[in-house]
Scaffold this motif. Structure first.
Motif, mmCIF file in Angstrom:
data_model
loop_
_atom_site.group_PDB
_atom_site.id
_atom_site.type_symbol
_atom_site.label_atom_id
_atom_site.label_comp_id
_atom_site.label_asym_id
_atom_site.label_seq_id
_atom_site.Cartn_x
_atom_site.Cartn_y
_atom_site.Cartn_z
ATOM 1 N N LEU A 125 -23.104 43.174 21.028
ATOM 2 C CA LEU A 125 -23.389 44.519 20.524
ATOM 3 C C LEU A 125 -24.699 45.048 21.103
ATOM 4 C CD1 LEU A 125 -22.468 44.113 16.762
ATOM 5 C CD2 LEU A 125 -21.285 45.526 18.446
ATOM 6 N N LEU A 126 -25.671 44.135 21.174
ATOM 7 C CA LEU A 126 -27.012 44.533 21.598
ATOM 8 C C LEU A 126 -27.024 44.948 23.074
ATOM 9 C CD1 LEU A 126 -29.993 44.667 20.671
ATOM 10 C CD2 LEU A 126 -30.243 42.328 21.473
ATOM 11 N N THR A 127 -26.271 44.216 23.897
ATOM 12 C CA THR A 127 -26.374 44.415 25.338
ATOM 13 C C THR A 127 -25.194 45.148 25.932
ATOM 14 O OG1 THR A 127 -25.277 42.322 25.813
ATOM 15 C CG2 THR A 127 -27.657 42.261 25.519
ATOM 16 N N GLY A 128 -24.049 45.127 25.246
ATOM 17 C CA GLY A 128 -22.853 45.737 25.803
ATOM 18 C C GLY A 128 -22.107 44.811 26.759
ATOM 19 N N TYR A 129 -22.682 43.628 27.031
ATOM 20 C CA TYR A 129 -21.985 42.652 27.863
ATOM 21 C C TYR A 129 -21.155 41.733 26.969
ATOM 22 C CZ TYR A 129 -24.987 43.878 31.828
ATOM 23 O OH TYR A 129 -25.624 44.536 32.820
ATOM 24 N N PRO A 130 -20.035 41.167 27.508
ATOM 25 C CA PRO A 130 -19.229 40.244 26.704
ATOM 26 C C PRO A 130 -20.037 39.000 26.337
ATOM 27 C CG PRO A 130 -18.092 40.825 28.747
ATOM 28 C CD PRO A 130 -19.461 41.372 28.849
ATOM 29 N N TYR A 131 -19.684 38.470 25.188
ATOM 30 C CA TYR A 131 -20.375 37.286 24.676
ATOM 31 C C TYR A 131 -20.323 36.143 25.674
ATOM 32 C CZ TYR A 131 -21.388 33.424 21.476
ATOM 33 O OH TYR A 131 -21.916 32.321 20.886
ATOM 34 N N GLU A 132 -19.171 36.018 26.375
ATOM 35 C CA GLU A 132 -18.962 34.884 27.280
ATOM 36 C C GLU A 132 -19.988 34.882 28.414
ATOM 37 O OE1 GLU A 132 -16.516 36.908 26.158
ATOM 38 O OE2 GLU A 132 -15.868 35.428 24.683
ATOM 39 N N ASN A 133 -20.472 36.054 28.782
ATOM 40 C CA ASN A 133 -21.447 36.107 29.874
ATOM 41 C C ASN A 133 -22.705 35.304 29.555
ATOM 42 O OD1 ASN A 133 -19.603 37.935 30.772
ATOM 43 N ND2 ASN A 133 -21.107 39.417 31.523
ATOM 44 N N PHE A 134 -22.971 35.193 28.238
ATOM 45 C CA PHE A 134 -24.209 34.528 27.834
ATOM 46 C C PHE A 134 -23.990 33.083 27.428
ATOM 47 C CE2 PHE A 134 -24.487 39.009 26.845
ATOM 48 C CZ PHE A 134 -25.702 39.383 27.392
ATOM 49 N N ALA A 135 -22.779 32.825 26.901
ATOM 50 C CA ALA A 135 -22.561 31.564 26.192
ATOM 51 C C ALA A 135 -22.925 30.355 27.046
ATOM 52 C CB ALA A 135 -21.107 31.486 25.734
ATOM 53 N N ILE A 146 -31.281 51.971 28.064
ATOM 54 C CA ILE A 146 -32.441 51.100 27.876
ATOM 55 C C ILE A 146 -32.663 50.912 26.374
ATOM 56 C CG2 ILE A 146 -34.921 50.812 28.293
ATOM 57 C CD1 ILE A 146 -33.442 50.913 30.876
ATOM 58 N N VAL A 147 -32.829 49.664 25.957
ATOM 59 C CA VAL A 147 -33.217 49.419 24.560
ATOM 60 C C VAL A 147 -34.479 48.575 24.556
ATOM 61 C CG1 VAL A 147 -30.944 49.596 23.492
ATOM 62 C CG2 VAL A 147 -31.676 47.410 24.419
ATOM 63 N N TRP A 148 -35.322 48.890 23.599
ATOM 64 C CA TRP A 148 -36.532 48.077 23.385
ATOM 65 C C TRP A 148 -36.182 46.969 22.396
ATOM 66 C CZ3 TRP A 148 -41.292 47.491 25.334
ATOM 67 C CH2 TRP A 148 -41.797 48.484 26.186
#
Lengths: 644, 130
Positions: A305-315, A360-362
């Protein structure tokens, strides 16, 4: 419990008695038979003898007896003779009675005369003998009529024997003889023998019993012992079974508890998950190994939600966050933070993220680093919060603050300029009016003097107003800085001359100034602001007093303080208003107060503020129509404020 | 009150001509000979030439600031007897100069007050100089 010995004893005793009795009875019966046979043989032999010797004598009588009436038969003369012959023959033997029957069953002769004439046709023994058989019967007689009279307690064997001529078996039966043999001695012997047999048997059986008893007792003991062992084993087995049951129950309970614990854990995890999801922050747990490798152990779903990227990209790709998501200009901040984490230090950093859609989010990345004592690895528990809103608010606030600061600075400069620009022309008005009044440019008449005085008083009032305006501005901006320096009390008192003297003169008020000789000199203090205090107090008193005196007095207050006292004979301040008069812009303008509505309302507020900053206090004593006294009590050496 | 024979010089250093006139008049009435100067540079030059008994110094001057002039006076051994009255429209400007000055007056300055204070600062008259 099984009572083997008792059962054995009871049954064996019963059996032994039965055996003994049965054996005795069997013995008796056997012997009796033998006695009967022996006695019968004897009787047969006797019959033989009888048939040979006497029977021929009997035959005629027997053949005629049928014709003789029965009642006459016992008394027949032949009977007596026959009786004598039989008695003679039987004498000395055990025969105790003899009876003779004809073929019709008629008792033709008996040694017991009473029985002659009786018919024995129906008697089984007689019939047997009539058929050619010998029939015997052993009987016990309490009394018996023997040859030689009555005898008692006798065992008698009676035999029916057929009588033939010449005792030849081939000759027809001519009669039946019944011979009674006394076998009492034999039976007595038999009884004695029987008793002996029973006693012997009992003795043997007793011995046998005891022998068996001991065996059984031994067996019983063994059985008991084995029984005890078996019981013990059974008890052990039962205990074992109970123990097993208990273990089983424990296991069941433990399984139930574990099931519940697992359920609770699942519930807790679900709650935790819900909590994690419900907060907007992204929560992570990352392990940094000693070699510097980083692995994500946990990432909350909010990262998507925070980044807009799929969760799998980070896992499974720790690098994705620092290399792609963090704003390129802020990556150095994240590197610094990672370095701090690697040192086991907590860190909080704010940086920007570039979302998948380019927005951009802070965020604030706040991590707590925990070092594992065994492995030395660092685990970071972190929260990444979206602070964009806060950043925007901060920015807006900063802009607003900057604007305010600029405005404040402008205001201060404006006031300073205004102050300068007002003071200069006021100086001209004041100076020229005084010069006019002094007669430099020619003498004034009375009216001109009065007008000049009004001009001067108004100017002084205006000056006081300007001073208070600037003073209030400085108080509000917190810019008052007290510069303590030595000064002479007279120097302070002199300010009255330029500010209040003219008005007092114009109102025809007496203005008394007095400095107690015991007051130390010089005093310490900020002369500029002390003047402001004094000017305000004196100006007020002069302003509101219609007639009488305004007196100003400096004097020592105890050993540690000194006081400025300003008292007047004015209208006084109502008690209910005394607390209000020190508030800024507060004026007493009610008709009953008697105070005029001139002035800015700043004076006493400034006095109070300055007095407090100097470490002093104000006392006010006033009664309506009785006048007012303000007293400012200040420390003789008040604390130095921080110099600029 | 007879006007004493002026024998002491007072410099009035002030750029506003109206104030200059009032100050000079007050000082004359206090028994000084007066000389007026309207800018800082001229004041510094004149102070190098004369030895005034009194200087009335406005702190906000064109040329050289009043503070510079005060410092110059206090640094000059020839001017140790010179009394200095500071005049300013900005009360705080004089705060740091209190020690170096003999009197600080905040504008507007009362003509009467200046006259009376200056009289007290005038050295006693010396016979023979009458």
């Amino acid at each position: 419990m099984f009572k083997l010995l008792r059962y054995f004893t009871i049954t064996s005793l019963i059996a032994f008695v039965l055996v003994a009795v049965l054996l005795g009875l069997y013995f008796r019966r056997t012997v009796l038979e033998e006695i009967t046979i022996a006695a019968e043989s004897k009787n047969v032999a006797l019959t033989q003898t009888f048939a040979n010797s006497l029977w021929p004598e009997f035959v005629p009588f027997v053949n005629t007896a049928q014709q003789i009436p029965a009642e006459e038969l016992p008394n027949h003369p032949e009977i007596a003779r026959l009786h004598q012959a039989v008695t003679n023959q039987m004498r000395g033997s055990s025969i105790i009675k003899v009876k003779v029957y004809d073929l019709n069953g008629l008792t033709v002769f008996s040694t017991e005369a009473a029985q002659i004439g009786e018919n024995k046709w129906d008697n089984a023994g007689y019939q047997a003998a009539r058929a050619g058989q010998v029939a015997s019967e052993l009987t016990f007689r309490d009394t018996f009529s023997a040859f030689e009279g009555e005898i008692e307690d006798r065992n008698v064997l009676s035999s029916y024997v057929p009588l033939r001529q010449g005792n030849n078996a081939n000759t027809p039966i001519e009669g039946v003889i019944e011979i009674y043999d006394d076998v009492t001695p034999l039976v007595s012997q038999l009884n004695q023998a029987q008793r002996n047999v029973i006693v012997s048997v009992i003795a043997i059986l007793t011995l046998l019993f005891f022998a068996l008893f001991f065996i059984v007792q031994r067996a019983d003991k063994i059985i008991r012992q084995q029984h005890a062992e078996v019981s013990q084993r059974a008890t052990e087995m039962a205990n074992l079974a109970r123990e097993n049951a208990r273990l089983y129950a424990d296991a069941q309970r433990e399984i139930a508890e574990r099931t519940m614990a697992e359920q609770a854990l699942r519930t807790s995890e679900e709650r935790f998950r819900q909590v994690i999801i419900s907060i907007n922050d992204h929560v992570y747990m990352t392990e940094i190994s000693a070699s510097g490798d980083s692995v994500n152990h946990y990432l909350s779903p909010n990262v998507a939600l925070l980044t807009g990227y799929p969760y799998e990209n980070f896992a499974n790709n720790w690098e994705f966050w620092p290399s792609t998501v963090i704003h390129p200009d802020d990556r150095s901040l994240a590197e610094v933070q990672l370095a701090r984490f690697a040192q086991g230090e907590d860190s909080e950093v704010e940086y920007r993220l570039v979302k998948a859609d380019g927005d951009i989010v802070w965020v604030r990345d706040n991590g707590r680093a925990v070092r594992d004592a065994d492995t030395g690895n660092i685990t970071v528990y972190g929260v990444v919060s979206d602070i964009t809103g806060r950043k925007q608010a901060e920015q807006a606030l900063q802009e607003a603050y900057d604007q305010t600061a600029t405005a404040s600075l402008l205001k201060s400069r404006l006031l300073a300029n205004v102050s300068h620009d007002i003071r200069t022309p006021l100086g001209a008005i004041l100076g020229y009016t005084e010069m006019l009044k002094s007669g430099i440019y020619g003498d004034f008449n009375e009216e001109q003097h009065t007008v000049g005085q009004y001009i001067i008083a108004s100017t002084e009032e205006l000056v006081g107003f300007v001073n208070n305006l600037i003073g209030q501005a400085e108080i509000e901006s917190g810019k008052i800085v007290l510069n303590s320096a030595p000064f002479a009390p007279e120097e302070l008192m002199a300010v009255i001359q330029s500010t209040a003297q003219s008005l007092a003169y114009a109102k025809n008020l007496q203005l008394v100034q007095h400095i107690e000789p015991t007051l130390p000199s010089p005093l310490m203090g900020d002369l500029y602001w002390l003047r402001q205090i004094l000017i305000n107090l004196v100006s007020n008193s002069v302003k509101f007093t219609r007639q009488g005196t305004v007196s100003v007095r400096f004097y020592p207050s105890g050993t540690t303080h000194w006081a400025i006292e300003v008292s007047d004979t004015g209208p006084g301040i109502p008690p209910e208003s005394q607390a209000q008069i020190f508030e800024a812009f507060q004026k007493l303008d009610t008709p009953t107060s008697g105070w005029q509505t001139t002035g800015s309302g700043l004076g006493l507020s400034i006095v109070r503020e300055l007095t407090h900053q100097m470490g002093g206090r104000i006392e006010l004593v006033s009664e309506p129509e009785q006048g007012t006294t303000f007293t400012i009590i200040l420390p003789l050496i008040y604390p130095q404020s921080d110099a600029k | 009150m007879s006007v004493p024979t002026p024998q002491y010089l007072a410099l009035v250093i002030e750029d506003d001509p109206r104030q200059t006139e009032i100050f000079a008049q007050a000082l004359r009435m206090a028994g000084f000979n007066t000389e007026t100067i309207a800018d800082g540079q001229s004041a510094l030059r004149r102070l190098a030439e004369v030895t005034p008994a009194l200087v009335l110094l406005d702190l906000q001057l064109p040329g050289a600031s009043g503070e510079t002039i005060l410092t110059t006076i206090r640094a000059d051994d020839r001017l140790t007897e010179t009394r200095v009255i500071l005049a300013t429209a900005n009360p705080h400007m004089a705060d740091s100069l209190r020690a170096e000055s003999d009197l600080i007056l905040i504008k507007p300055i009362s003509f009467i007050q200046l006259r009376d204070l200056a009289t007290r600062l005038r050295p006693p008259d010396t016979l023979g100089n009458v």
